[in-house]
Design a protein around this motif. Structure first.
Motif, PDB file in Angstrom:
ATOM      1  N   THR A 185       0.872  -1.178   0.000  1.00  0.00           N
ATOM      2  CA  THR A 185       0.000   0.000   0.000  1.00  0.00           C
ATOM      3  C   THR A 185       0.909   1.227   0.000  1.00  0.00           C
ATOM      4  O   THR A 185       2.124   1.122   0.194  1.00  0.00           O
ATOM      5  N   THR A 186       0.331   2.381  -0.181  1.00  0.00           N
ATOM      6  CA  THR A 186       1.144   3.599  -0.138  1.00  0.00           C
ATOM      7  C   THR A 186       1.694   3.857   1.254  1.00  0.00           C
ATOM      8  O   THR A 186       2.597   4.678   1.428  1.00  0.00           O
ATOM      9  N   TRP A 187       1.162   3.126   2.255  1.00  0.00           N
ATOM     10  CA  TRP A 187       1.626   3.324   3.632  1.00  0.00           C
ATOM     11  C   TRP A 187       2.827   2.449   3.962  1.00  0.00           C
ATOM     12  O   TRP A 187       3.649   2.810   4.797  1.00  0.00           O
ATOM     13  N   ASN A 188       2.912   1.268   3.329  1.00  0.00           N
ATOM     14  CA  ASN A 188       4.027   0.390   3.694  1.00  0.00           C
ATOM     15  C   ASN A 188       5.083   0.267   2.616  1.00  0.00           C
ATOM     16  O   ASN A 188       6.102  -0.394   2.821  1.00  0.00           O
ATOM     17  N   ALA A 189       4.874   0.894   1.451  1.00  0.00           N
ATOM     18  CA  ALA A 189       5.867   0.818   0.384  1.00  0.00           C
ATOM     19  C   ALA A 189       6.956   1.855   0.622  1.00  0.00           C
ATOM     20  O   ALA A 189       6.663   3.010   0.923  1.00  0.00           O
ATOM     21  N   ALA A 193      12.504   8.052  -4.912  1.00  0.00           N
ATOM     22  CA  ALA A 193      12.813   9.475  -5.065  1.00  0.00           C
ATOM     23  C   ALA A 193      11.717  10.156  -5.864  1.00  0.00           C
ATOM     24  O   ALA A 193      11.240   9.623  -6.875  1.00  0.00           O
ATOM     25  N   PRO A 194      11.261  11.329  -5.430  1.00  0.00           N
ATOM     26  CA  PRO A 194      10.156  12.007  -6.133  1.00  0.00           C
ATOM     27  C   PRO A 194      10.561  12.401  -7.545  1.00  0.00           C
ATOM     28  O   PRO A 194      11.701  12.779  -7.805  1.00  0.00           O
ATOM     29  N   GLN A 195       9.599  12.278  -8.459  1.00  0.00           N
ATOM     30  CA  GLN A 195       9.859  12.661  -9.840  1.00  0.00           C
ATOM     31  C   GLN A 195       9.800  14.168 -10.021  1.00  0.00           C
ATOM     32  O   GLN A 195      10.392  14.713 -10.946  1.00  0.00           O
ATOM     33  N   GLU A 204       3.726   8.930  -8.692  1.00  0.00           N
ATOM     34  CA  GLU A 204       2.635   8.326  -9.439  1.00  0.00           C
ATOM     35  C   GLU A 204       2.407   6.897  -8.944  1.00  0.00           C
ATOM     36  O   GLU A 204       3.368   6.159  -8.683  1.00  0.00           O
ATOM     37  N   PRO A 205       1.142   6.469  -8.805  1.00  0.00           N
ATOM     38  CA  PRO A 205       0.869   5.091  -8.384  1.00  0.00           C
ATOM     39  C   PRO A 205       1.558   4.064  -9.279  1.00  0.00           C
ATOM     40  O   PRO A 205       2.004   3.012  -8.805  1.00  0.00           O
ATOM     41  N   GLU A 206       1.664   4.381 -10.578  1.00  0.00           N
ATOM     42  CA  GLU A 206       2.307   3.450 -11.497  1.00  0.00           C
ATOM     43  C   GLU A 206       3.782   3.256 -11.134  1.00  0.00           C
ATOM     44  O   GLU A 206       4.326   2.165 -11.256  1.00  0.00           O
ATOM     45  N   ALA A 207       4.421   4.351 -10.676  1.00  0.00           N
ATOM     46  CA  ALA A 207       5.830   4.255 -10.296  1.00  0.00           C
ATOM     47  C   ALA A 207       5.997   3.385  -9.059  1.00  0.00           C
ATOM     48  O   ALA A 207       6.932   2.578  -8.971  1.00  0.00           O
ATOM     49  N   LEU A 208       5.095   3.529  -8.101  1.00  0.00           N
ATOM     50  CA  LEU A 208       5.151   2.695  -6.905  1.00  0.00           C
ATOM     51  C   LEU A 208       4.906   1.227  -7.258  1.00  0.00           C
ATOM     52  O   LEU A 208       5.603   0.331  -6.780  1.00  0.00           O
ATOM     53  N   ALA A 209       3.923   0.969  -8.100  1.00  0.00           N
ATOM     54  CA  ALA A 209       3.598  -0.406  -8.486  1.00  0.00           C
ATOM     55  C   ALA A 209       4.776  -1.057  -9.195  1.00  0.00           C
ATOM     56  O   ALA A 209       5.105  -2.230  -8.953  1.00  0.00           O
ATOM     57  N   ALA A 210       5.415  -0.294 -10.091  1.00  0.00           N
ATOM     58  CA  ALA A 210       6.564  -0.833 -10.813  1.00  0.00           C
ATOM     59  C   ALA A 210       7.706  -1.151  -9.849  1.00  0.00           C
ATOM     60  O   ALA A 210       8.386  -2.177  -9.976  1.00  0.00           O
ATOM     61  N   ARG A 211       7.908  -0.288  -8.887  1.00  0.00           N
ATOM     62  CA  ARG A 211       8.986  -0.500  -7.908  1.00  0.00           C
ATOM     63  C   ARG A 211       8.706  -1.747  -7.074  1.00  0.00           C
ATOM     64  O   ARG A 211       9.610  -2.544  -6.803  1.00  0.00           O
ATOM     65  N   GLU A 212       7.453  -1.927  -6.658  1.00  0.00           N
ATOM     66  CA  GLU A 212       7.120  -3.094  -5.859  1.00  0.00           C
ATOM     67  C   GLU A 212       7.256  -4.382  -6.675  1.00  0.00           C
ATOM     68  O   GLU A 212       7.630  -5.430  -6.154  1.00  0.00           O
ATOM     69  N   GLY A 213       6.946  -4.307  -7.974  1.00  0.00           N
ATOM     70  CA  GLY A 213       7.153  -5.465  -8.835  1.00  0.00           C
ATOM     71  C   GLY A 213       8.623  -5.829  -8.941  1.00  0.00           C
ATOM     72  O   GLY A 213       8.987  -7.019  -8.934  1.00  0.00           O
ATOM     73  N   HIS A 234       4.433 -14.828 -10.131  1.00  0.00           N
ATOM     74  CA  HIS A 234       4.614 -13.582  -9.386  1.00  0.00           C
ATOM     75  C   HIS A 234       3.263 -12.895  -9.236  1.00  0.00           C
ATOM     76  O   HIS A 234       2.528 -12.732 -10.222  1.00  0.00           O
ATOM     77  N   GLU A 235       2.940 -12.504  -8.026  1.00  0.00           N
ATOM     78  CA  GLU A 235       1.662 -11.840  -7.787  1.00  0.00           C
ATOM     79  C   GLU A 235       1.894 -10.610  -6.922  1.00  0.00           C
ATOM     80  O   GLU A 235       2.284 -10.730  -5.757  1.00  0.00           O
ATOM     81  N   VAL A 236       1.686  -9.434  -7.496  1.00  0.00           N
ATOM     82  CA  VAL A 236       1.824  -8.174  -6.771  1.00  0.00           C
ATOM     83  C   VAL A 236       0.434  -7.609  -6.553  1.00  0.00           C
ATOM     84  O   VAL A 236      -0.308  -7.385  -7.505  1.00  0.00           O
ATOM     85  N   VAL A 237       0.084  -7.397  -5.295  1.00  0.00           N
ATOM     86  CA  VAL A 237      -1.269  -6.983  -4.936  1.00  0.00           C
ATOM     87  C   VAL A 237      -1.211  -5.613  -4.270  1.00  0.00           C
ATOM     88  O   VAL A 237      -0.434  -5.397  -3.336  1.00  0.00           O
ATOM     89  N   HIS A 238      -2.031  -4.703  -4.748  1.00  0.00           N
ATOM     90  CA  HIS A 238      -2.162  -3.394  -4.094  1.00  0.00           C
ATOM     91  C   HIS A 238      -3.241  -3.533  -3.034  1.00  0.00           C
ATOM     92  O   HIS A 238      -4.444  -3.504  -3.314  1.00  0.00           O
ATOM     93  N   GLY A 239      -2.813  -3.740  -1.797  1.00  0.00           N
ATOM     94  CA  GLY A 239      -3.766  -3.946  -0.713  1.00  0.00           C
ATOM     95  C   GLY A 239      -3.049  -4.439   0.523  1.00  0.00           C
ATOM     96  O   GLY A 239      -1.820  -4.551   0.559  1.00  0.00           O
TER      97      GLY A 239
END
Length: 295
Positions: A185-189, A193-195, A204-213, A234-239
């Motif tokens: 989640t945005t709380w535990n990720a 560095a800010p764009q 951007e949420p996409e940047a966070l998702a890519a990083r977590e992947g 591989h399973e990346v879940v936003h939650g």
């Protein structure tokens, strides 16, 4: 034969399920199986032999021998070729099994024992061993799906690396695939560095998702080369991590988690996620401590 699988036996239905699971683990590993009963009554100075007025088969010692014989019979129906031994150790179950874990490659326990209260979803022995055992601990809650994969919770922490190692080795033993699940989640990720330097906390949420992947991919690096026969999804879940793992456990044969993960407090031996799995997962749960905190 090499290695040893230890299982706690107290005569409860839960411990007999654990015996069956332990016998299968011993068979897969080519290991011996040790049935351990913690015999607390001698320490309380309670007479162990039968009463002169009672039946010949009476007495606490005979009762223990009967429940161990039943457990051995159950183990042999599952794995007849496994070398089975028995151990009756005077002491409190938590202390006895923790000591036994020092010589074992796996300890198996039921989720509830003879002393459990109605409504208590997991016993104190299981929670204590998951936190203090010197080897991985398998807690048999419910029977998992016989055709399901092994699900492993991955958070990218050093503390969680042992869970990944265990999951791959276990999948190879069982001939199963793995679902490597990472929830964020945005709380535990960890924040990249800010764009935009003008908005230092904006990403951007996409940047966070890519990083977590990428985090998940890096945490698994090298394992697929070591275990080429193990398929990995591989399973990346936003939650939430707890919710995602509990849901994934519905279709799993086994769930593997680290004792502590990213964000764990120093000195806390068992994290909130692993505790939640012990209470709410829909399949057996293996809790693996990090190499720094175990043998």
């Amino acid at each position: 034969m090499s290695g040893l699988v230890v299982v706690g036996v107290d005569g409860s239905a839960s411990s007999l399920s654990a015996v069956e699971a332990a016998a299968r683990e011993a068979r897969w590993r080519g290991a011996g199986l040790r049935l351990v009963h913690a015999f607390i009554w001698p320490a309380m100075h309670v007479p162990l032999s039968r009463s002169p007025l009672g039946p010949p088969e009476g007495g606490l010692r005979n009762m223990v021998e009967r429940l161990l014989a039943e457990a051995e019979e159950r183990a042999r129906t599952v794995a007849p070729d496994v070398d089975v031994s028995r151990a009756v150790v005077t002491g409190e179950p938590l202390t006895v099994l923790e000591a036994q874990s020092r010589a074992a490659e796996l300890v198996v326990v039921g989720s509830r024992g003879m002393g459990s209260f109605v409504g208590l979803m997991v016993g104190s022995t299981a929670v204590h061993l998951a936190a203090h055992g010197q080897c991985p601990v398998l807690v048999v809650r419910e029977q998992g799906q016989s055709t399901g994969p092994i699900v492993v919770g991955v958070d990218g922490s050093s503390a969680g690396a042992g869970a990944v190692d265990f999951a791959f080795a276990e999948a190879a033993l069982r001939g199963l695939g793995i679902v490597a699940l990472h929830a964020w989640t945005t709380w535990n990720a960890p924040m990249p560095a800010p764009q935009d330097e003008a908005m230092p906390y904006a990403n951007e949420p996409e940047a966070l998702a890519a990083r977590e992947g990428r985090l998940l991919h890096e945490a698994l690096a090298g394992h697929q080369e070591r275990y080429p026969g193990v398929s990995v999804k591989h399973e990346v879940v936003h939650g939430g991590t707890r919710e995602a793992l509990i849901e994934a456990s519905r279709t799993a044969q086994l769930l593997v988690v680290g004792a502590r993960g990213r964000g764990g407090f120093a000195g806390l031996l068992l994290g909130s996620v692993s505790q939640a799995m012990l209470h709410h997962a829909h399949c057996p749960v293996a809790v693996v401590r990090s190499p720094d905190n175990s043998r």
